[in-house]
Each structure stands twice: as C-alpha cells, then as structure tokens.
Write an enzyme that holds these catalytic residues in place. Sequence first.
Site, PDB file in Angstrom:
ATOM      1  N   PHE A   1     -19.504 -14.901  26.594  1.00  0.00           N
ATOM      2  CA  PHE A   1     -19.246 -13.762  25.708  1.00  0.00           C
ATOM      3  C   PHE A   1     -19.743 -14.115  24.301  1.00  0.00           C
ATOM      4  O   PHE A   1     -19.030 -13.976  23.320  1.00  0.00           O
ATOM      5  CB  PHE A   1     -17.760 -13.404  25.672  1.00  0.00           C
ATOM      6  CG  PHE A   1     -17.137 -13.169  27.027  1.00  0.00           C
ATOM      7  CD1 PHE A   1     -17.198 -11.919  27.631  1.00  0.00           C
ATOM      8  CD2 PHE A   1     -16.476 -14.194  27.691  1.00  0.00           C
ATOM      9  CE1 PHE A   1     -16.615 -11.699  28.881  1.00  0.00           C
ATOM     10  CE2 PHE A   1     -15.893 -13.988  28.937  1.00  0.00           C
ATOM     11  CZ  PHE A   1     -15.966 -12.734  29.530  1.00  0.00           C
TER      12      PHE A   1
ATOM     13  N   CYS B   1       0.845  -1.194   0.000  1.00  0.00           N
ATOM     14  CA  CYS B   1       0.000   0.000   0.000  1.00  0.00           C
ATOM     15  C   CYS B   1       0.879   1.241   0.000  1.00  0.00           C
ATOM     16  O   CYS B   1       1.835   1.333   0.776  1.00  0.00           O
ATOM     17  CB  CYS B   1      -0.912   0.001   1.226  1.00  0.00           C
ATOM     18  SG  CYS B   1      -1.898   1.500   1.413  1.00  0.00           S
TER      19      CYS B   1
ATOM     20  N   GLN C   1     -17.349 -10.373  13.462  1.00  0.00           N
ATOM     21  CA  GLN C   1     -15.944 -10.538  13.116  1.00  0.00           C
ATOM     22  C   GLN C   1     -15.622  -9.716  11.867  1.00  0.00           C
ATOM     23  O   GLN C   1     -16.364  -9.732  10.887  1.00  0.00           O
ATOM     24  CB  GLN C   1     -15.611 -12.008  12.881  1.00  0.00           C
ATOM     25  CG  GLN C   1     -15.745 -12.877  14.122  1.00  0.00           C
ATOM     26  CD  GLN C   1     -14.715 -12.557  15.199  1.00  0.00           C
ATOM     27  OE1 GLN C   1     -13.736 -11.856  14.958  1.00  0.00           O
ATOM     28  NE2 GLN C   1     -14.936 -13.072  16.397  1.00  0.00           N
TER      29      GLN C   1
ATOM     30  N   CYS D   1      -2.079  -0.185   9.373  1.00  0.00           N
ATOM     31  CA  CYS D   1      -1.259  -1.404   9.286  1.00  0.00           C
ATOM     32  C   CYS D   1       0.110  -1.144   9.900  1.00  0.00           C
ATOM     33  O   CYS D   1       0.652  -0.049   9.782  1.00  0.00           O
ATOM     34  CB  CYS D   1      -1.083  -1.846   7.833  1.00  0.00           C
ATOM     35  SG  CYS D   1      -2.606  -2.362   7.006  1.00  0.00           S
TER      36      CYS D   1
ATOM     37  N   CYS E   1      -8.481 -12.482  21.538  1.00  0.00           N
ATOM     38  CA  CYS E   1      -7.979 -11.399  20.686  1.00  0.00           C
ATOM     39  C   CYS E   1      -6.841 -10.649  21.363  1.00  0.00           C
ATOM     40  O   CYS E   1      -6.451  -9.571  20.914  1.00  0.00           O
ATOM     41  CB  CYS E   1      -9.116 -10.444  20.305  1.00  0.00           C
ATOM     42  SG  CYS E   1      -9.968  -9.701  21.710  1.00  0.00           S
TER      43      CYS E   1
ATOM     44  N   CYS F   1      -7.390   2.070   0.245  1.00  0.00           N
ATOM     45  CA  CYS F   1      -6.948   1.224   1.362  1.00  0.00           C
ATOM     46  C   CYS F   1      -7.060  -0.223   0.918  1.00  0.00           C
ATOM     47  O   CYS F   1      -8.165  -0.715   0.667  1.00  0.00           O
ATOM     48  CB  CYS F   1      -7.795   1.473   2.601  1.00  0.00           C
ATOM     49  SG  CYS F   1      -7.413   0.343   3.963  1.00  0.00           S
TER      50      CYS F   1
END
Length: 445
Positions: free
Chosen positions: A294, A68, A265, A77, A399, A156
Amino acid sequence: MSTPIALVESLDQEGRGVAHVEGKTIFIDGALPGEQVTYKVRRRKERYEVADVLDVLQASHLRTQPGCEHFGVCGGCAIQHLEFSGQVAAKQRMLESNLWHIGKTRSERMLPPIYGPAWGYRHKARLRVRHVAKKGGVLVGFNEKSSSFVADMDSCRVLPPHVSNLIVPMKELVGQLSIRDRLPQIEVAVGELATVLVLRILEPLQPQDAAPIKAFADRYGVEVWTQSKGPDTVQPFYPLQGPGLSYSLPEFNLTYPFKPTEFTQVNPYINRVMLRRAMQLLQPQPGERIADFFCGLGNFTLPIARSGASVFGMEGSAALVARANESAALNSLAGQVEFQEADLFKMTPALLQSLGRFDKWLIDPPRDGAIELVKALPDIEDADADTSHVPQRIVYVSCNPATLARDAGILVHTKGYRLLASGVINMFPHTSHVESIALFEKASP
C-alpha cells in the site's frame, strides 16, 4: 419523567462518552470519561441509545473550553472539549482496548505517542458547498455534526490560517458564479510552494465565470483547478502553469510532487515524525530487500531506499504508481526501487510467494486493513509450508485500530509473530481518528 443521569466510563471511536444505564449502553455526545451528566436520547435501539449531553453535573479535570467557535455544530472535530494531552491518552487507550478485545493480544511495550501542532495542521480537506438563499447565500465548510447539512462557518482552526481566512472569500466567489447551485465541493490541498482549490463542478463553467475566478486566484495567491467527473478530470483552470504542489522530507533529502486529489498525509508535521519512528522500528539496512505494501506515492518507500535497501512497492492505484516512479527518478532513487500496481485485497499465498523473499515489510493500508495480505503468510501449524519468503520484521502503520487489532491477532496467533511494540500517532488532533504504528517480529521456533 425525570432527566436520566449517567456516569461516563470511556470514549468510543467517534469521541462519544460511553455509559451503561439499566443494562443498556448509552453513547453520549459531548461527555467525557469520569463525568456525571444528564442527557437527552435522540436515537433508541434495542441494545443501545445515542444521546446528547444536557448538563455536566461533575466535570472531568480534562474538560477544556473548545478552541473553535463552531465546535458542537460543525462535525469536523469531535473532542475539542477534551484537553490535548487527554486526547492523546484516550487514543492510546482505544488502541490498547482494540488490540485486546478484537485481536486478543497485547503489545510487549507501548511506544511514546507522536503528536505535534494542535491547530493549523490540516493541509488537505474537502469542504462542502451549498447555495442556500434563506441563509444569506452560500455555505462553505464541513458537515454539521450528525447531519448532511453544511455548517455555517467563517473560519476553521484546524486548517492552516491562510486557508481558514479563505472561507468567507470562497463563499463570495461561489455566489458570483453561474453554476453556484451545481458546485457541491471545494477540495483544498496545501503544498510547500502552492495552495490549490479544486472546484467540483457538475456543469461546465461559463465564460463569465472566468473573471471572478482569476481575480480571486490573483488576490489570494492560490491555484484554482476544476473536477467535472472522476479523478482523471482534475485539471488547472487558473493559472495554467503554477508552481504545483509538493512536500519535502528534509531528513531524507526527498521531495514529492503531487496532484491535489492524490493521497498524501493530511498532517505534514506529523508525517515527518511518523517516518522517523517507522525507520527506527524497521531498521532498514544496505543490501536488504524490503516490501512496502500500500505504498501510495512512495512516502515510506523512498526513505527506506535512502538507507541503501532495495525496496519493492505495491499499490492499487495506477496513478499513484506512476507518481511514485516519478518521485523515485526525481530523487535519484530509481535504481533502488520497483513499483507494481496490484489489488492487495486480492492477495493469495501463491501470489505472495511469487514476489520472492523479503527481509522486512512495511504496511500502510487504508481503513479496511491488510487482512488478505497477512492471511497469505504461511500458518505456523503448516509444517510443510515454504517459509523462505517470510519477513522477519513487519512495521504496520494503521488508520483504524479495529482492523489493526484484527490483523495483529492473525499475525500473533496463526502466523507466529510477536507484537513487540505499538503506539498512537495523533495525526488528527481534536478528532476521534486514531492513527497508530505497530512492530511485529517473527518469533523464534
């Protein structure tokens, strides 16, 4: 004064190279493990320094050209300069390092990493918006690296191509609105039948704003929603009756409707593979009673129920519990699932025991982890504890490797579980974000 040189040893959880120079830890943006670099310090602390790479004197064989043009300025990123397989390997090392240094445990086996498309994967994003006259008008994008300024970008590559192509038109649209100075964010959500843009508005839109918004939505085939305050103020602006957002899991014959601001997600391709891996590890069986803590809108709950198990889902958001019940009914699974709203960060041993016996657990907590939940299990040293409700198997989707490692240490060292397997899920390619999955099983007495 000569320019300092460092030999980079590893990557930290922000994707920075880690080196040690004269007893001090140096975090170097843009440097990779194994490289010898010169660097410039931008922040000094007593025990560490934060720096930017100046020159790469000896490059890693995994260094690659970023895909990119905005990489290095845009903060979306962190590791595009690291070859894709190297990104996955680095995340695997981060997981192993956290498990050992924080949890004082190791996985009995490492699972093959889960990875998918490197580009165009991000189906949800919050884009910052700023009207800056001296930069030619409106900026739409992610924050600049290590800054609160909005990156000046026109595309992007981690967004789906059709969304990336909207960045310039979105700038033009905002520039036409009466509240261009009072619109700080556009939230993007991509479903299988629709793409929704949520305009975060700090002042009401004016009547003259309707025409450019409608023209934009018609031209680019998107739905435009607005949000004036909290999540309950999110509503469609145009069209009022669109197809709406949904995603499907064909392997389990499931469809999930969702609102643009509800948690789903980000990477739908990896989500499908992650669910398959979770089911392989959990091995749900007909007649079992399984807890999904959760549970969100039931992303894991409904696939577990498809196996014939009875599933109890707990979630802190009332809106997501309502959405989970809606999805269960839509998929003809209402008779096999039960959802309950509860703050799982306030779990106690008594409350956990009151929920009854579960054969297995699936846990998918936010970044803070599930410490109160795992602490509520009886300690192995408590000979008088009632263990009838204790699950024999726990699948933990994480995560944040640091909180997974912390919770794994508790499960292994005080709750009597073995960490049978763990592995990384490359949910967010080119970022330093580490998603992972781990399997725990109750050890034999």
